[in-house]
Design an enzyme around this catalytic site. Structure first.
Site, PDB file in Angstrom:
ATOM      1  N   HIS A 380     -15.335   6.275 -35.246  1.00 11.12           N
ATOM      2  CA  HIS A 380     -13.914   6.542 -35.020  1.00 11.12           C
ATOM      3  C   HIS A 380     -13.614   7.825 -34.238  1.00 11.12           C
ATOM      4  CE1 HIS A 380      -9.773   5.677 -35.520  1.00 11.12           C
ATOM      5  NE2 HIS A 380      -9.825   5.169 -36.727  1.00 11.12           N
ATOM      6  N   TYR A 495       0.052   7.202 -46.195  1.00 14.38           N
ATOM      7  CA  TYR A 495      -0.299   7.415 -44.793  1.00 14.38           C
ATOM      8  C   TYR A 495      -0.170   6.100 -44.029  1.00 14.38           C
ATOM      9  CZ  TYR A 495      -3.297   8.787 -40.785  1.00 14.38           C
ATOM     10  OH  TYR A 495      -3.804   9.062 -39.538  1.00 14.38           O
ATOM     11  N   SER A 497      -0.568   5.059 -39.883  1.00 15.49           N
ATOM     12  CA  SER A 497      -0.911   5.597 -38.568  1.00 15.49           C
ATOM     13  C   SER A 497      -0.009   5.024 -37.483  1.00 15.49           C
ATOM     14  CB  SER A 497      -2.370   5.258 -38.242  1.00 15.49           C
ATOM     15  OG  SER A 497      -2.741   5.813 -36.999  1.00 15.49           O
ATOM     16  N   THR A 508      -3.061   9.933 -32.507  1.00 23.66           N
ATOM     17  CA  THR A 508      -2.192   9.276 -33.482  1.00 23.66           C
ATOM     18  C   THR A 508      -1.260  10.303 -34.106  1.00 23.66           C
ATOM     19  OG1 THR A 508      -3.782   9.602 -35.274  1.00 23.66           O
ATOM     20  CG2 THR A 508      -3.891   7.502 -34.066  1.00 23.66           C
TER      21      THR A 508
END
Length: 675
Positions: A380, A495, A497, A508
């Site tokens: 990632h 959360y 994104s 992001t």
């Protein structure tokens, strides 16, 4: 969320377009490139606007609004005082330094380097903590589903995508507000005559929004290399081979010829078959080195340093593994088959699993089970969902439109071709063997502790949302809040994104779906029957939640959230050697960033499931989507840390309640109109 079977009639036209190797001119443009765009791939890159740094006052306001639902009134008042002192004091100083640093680096965004550093400095293992999983929809035609057939077509489509990108022929990534009007040749003709320095702004006039494509260059030929303290990314864009793994054995397989052209389908098919033949005559790897990529990063760095102290190992690792264009993991039947009635074992295996047949450090790894079920596991740090999903969508649609091999396609034999198919035989000593055994045991313990639950809810889907004028994403997020509140009697940091790829080197921004609007709704729904509001009043509250969520989405996408700004201010204090501001020590800041509910969605019909691990030990990792005929969620958690089953059951109840409110409200409106 797991429907891998597709109605064949949907793809009758695509099936008719099937072409085989015998009719393919392999060096022709049509085979070598996925696209031949009228606009160069990076046409808009120069003119993309820079990611704005929000006003400090706005960031403080947004932070206070986001923490309010998860604080007591007294805690919120105390936080207000700390925030005001920050805004008038050290915050102003840090903001000025951040602006100054940003002005000196106009080629990038203020968040890009700190965000890379954050990823690469974290010492946590990649599986579950960072690497996500996307499961690809199956091929509706049985002759294209077998493992080696699917793998060959995936390789070819991936290389066609990559070569188009390298040649600047891949269509620029543009978000079209109205694709029917702007995703057209006419739009491209107008854009072609716009000066490059202003092309993005010319596109805005068409309500078409070009997106940053700086991450695309790292899709292929990229590896994350473990280093003590902070990893690094290495790129080998000129490579001509891929890494193939089977039963822990590793092979380098050439897929491009010496001139950089994609090899013919029959040649690639033959080389894959030769790997399968060779591997069937070998034992599974006794010391599967891929398990090391599951390790804590400093431990892996030390093991790798020892491993490459042997010159042969160093050459194999750097030239064949690190430099591979991507990793192809061919799982065997012993690794399990996909069971639609119980997809959890396969999903856990693909997300992390035993890891004996994985190399998690590669930018992208294509995982193909023995029955052809395909998934993508990606590292990632280098990029986000926009680039990965574009690649994922393109190769799937390319395989449907024009698969180059089928189950009946003849192959070019490659058995014994040591130049183009190279088994990687490392020299393993006792220290490396012990490190692999320790890494395997640690990973097995973590994976065994992972719980995974899923839900398919058919009453809520794209059609019902459209029918009732609802925002699918806001409804799902509201359902998460109601589910958690009724299951665990509190509100927590959540959360979601949101991409900022409309800006140069955007990454992001964090959305905070737990709002005072969602809290008010949840409290109203959970009132005793005698205190319940009417369906119309509750529906009005749902609409308010949707408006607030929509505004937060808009702000985040435009670089006007607060999370990344505060992150950058904190990072600036560290760079300047300043004491950490009190704001970052507050309970409010810690609580909002302790993401009990971490959510992510990828809206596309090519993804049938997506999953990732919880970001905190007692939290939930929630991959979700709304499809044409259901809403789906996959929830990961750690056993004895968080109750995933309880949450998913509460989520179904939340869906029931919200759908009932919507239906009752709709009936009441219809009845009122009749009267």
């Amino acid at each position: 969320m797991f429907r891998l079977k597709v109605n064949k009639s949907h793809f009758a036209a695509a099936a008719a377009a099937t072409r085989h190797a015998t009719t393919t001119t392999t060096h022709g443009t049509h085979y070598q490139y996925l696209q031949n765009s009228k606009l160069p791939t990076l046409y808009f890159q120069r003119s993309l606007p820079r990611l704005p740094i929000p006003l400090l006052e706005k960031t403080c306001e947004r932070f206070l609004a986001s923490v309010q639902p998860i604080l007591t009134p007294d805690e919120h008042r105390e936080t207000q005082q700390v925030v005001e002192e920050f805004r008038q004091g050290i915050g102003m100083e840090l903001h000025a330094k951040l602006k100054q640093r940003d002005a000196a680096n106009k080629h990038t965004s203020y968040i890009s380097q700190p965000w890379f550093d954050m990823y690469l400095s974290d010492r946590a293992p990649l599986p579950l903590n960072y690497n996500p999983l996307l499961v690809m929809r199956g091929d509706p035609r049985p002759e294209y589903q077998p493992q080696v057939t699917r793998a060959t077509n995936l390789i070819i489509s991936s290389l066609r995508f990559w070569r188009s990108l390298q040649a600047n022929n891949l269509e620029p990534e543009v978000y079209h507000m109205n694709p029917k009007k702007t995703d057209t040749d006419n739009y491209r003709r107008w854009m072609a005559v716009a000066p490059k320095a202003f092309a993005t702004y010319a596109s805005y006039a068409f309500k078409a929004f070009p997106l940053d494509m700086s991450q695309y260059s790292r899709l292929f030929g990229t590896s994350r290399i473990p280093k003590l303290g902070k990893d690094e990314l290495v790129q080998s864009p000129e490579s001509k081979h891929i890494l193939v793994m089977r039963r822990g054995n590793m092979y380098a397989m050439n897929v491009l010829d010496t001139s950089g052209y994609i090899e013919s389908p029959s040649v690639i098919l033959g080389r894959l078959k030769s790997i399968l033949e060779t591997d069937s005559q070998r034992e599974p790897a006794k010391v599967p080195l891929g398990v090391l990529t599951t390790s804590q990063r400093d431990e892996w760095a030390q093991t790798r340093e020892h491993l490459v102290s042997n010159p042969k190992n160093a050459d194999l690792l750097q030239r064949e593994v690190d430099a591979a264009l991507f990793c192809l993991c061919l799982d065997s039947e012993e690794d399990g088959l996909f069971n639609e009635a119980d997809p959890v074992p396969m999903l856990k295996h693909q997300l992390a699993g035993k890891a004996t047949n994985r190399w998690f450090d590669k930018s992208i790894s294509l995982l193909i089970s023995a029955d052809g079920v395909t998934a993508l596991n990606f590292e990632h740090s280098w990029g986000d969902g926009v680039a990965v999903l574009r690649y994922f969508n393109e190769i799937y649609r390319d395989m449907l439109k024009q698969p180059f091999v089928s189950e009946a396609t003849p192959h070019t034999p490659a058995h014994g071709d040591g130049m183009n198919v190279r088994p990687l035989n490392f020299e393993i000593d006792d220290r490396t063997k012990a490190a692999v055994e320790a890494a395997y045991a640690k990973n097995a313990t973590i994976v065994d502790s992972l719980d995974m639950n899923y839900l398919q809810y058919r009453q809520l889907n794209k059609g019902t949302c459209k029918q009732h004028g609802l925002s699918p994403d806001s409804i799902i997020q509201l359902s998460f809040q109601l589910a958690y509140r009724q299951a665990f009697d509190r509100y927590v940091g959540t959360y979601e994104s949101c991409s900022t790829s409309a800006f140069r080197h955007g990454r992001t921004e964090t959305m905070r779906p737990c709002t005072m609007a969602t809290k008010d709704f949840c409290e109203a729904v959970l009132q005793p029957a005698q205190k319940q509001l009417s369906a119309g009043e509750l529906r009005a509250m749902i609409d308010r939640c949707s408006r607030v969520h929509g505004q937060l989405t808009k702000e985040a996408a435009m670089g006007q959230g607060f999370d990344r700004h505060l992150f950058a201010l904190r990072h600036t204090a560290q760079l300047e050697g300043l004491p950490q501001p009190v704001l970052f020590e507050t309970e409010a800041y810690k609580r909002i960033n302790y993401n009990i509910i971490s959510t992510s969605t990828l809206g596309t019909d090519t993804v049938v499931a997506g999953s990732f691990g919880p970001v905190v030990k007692d939290g939930f990792g929630v991959g979700y989507s709304i499809q044409n005929d259901f809403a789906g969620a996959i929830v990961t958690s750690y056993k004895n840390q968080a109750e995933g089953k309880k949450f998913i059951e509460s989520l179904e109840s939340a869906f029931d309640q919200i759908c009932a409110i919507i239906e009752r409200s709709s009936r009441a409106v219809k009845l009122e109109r009749r009267n």
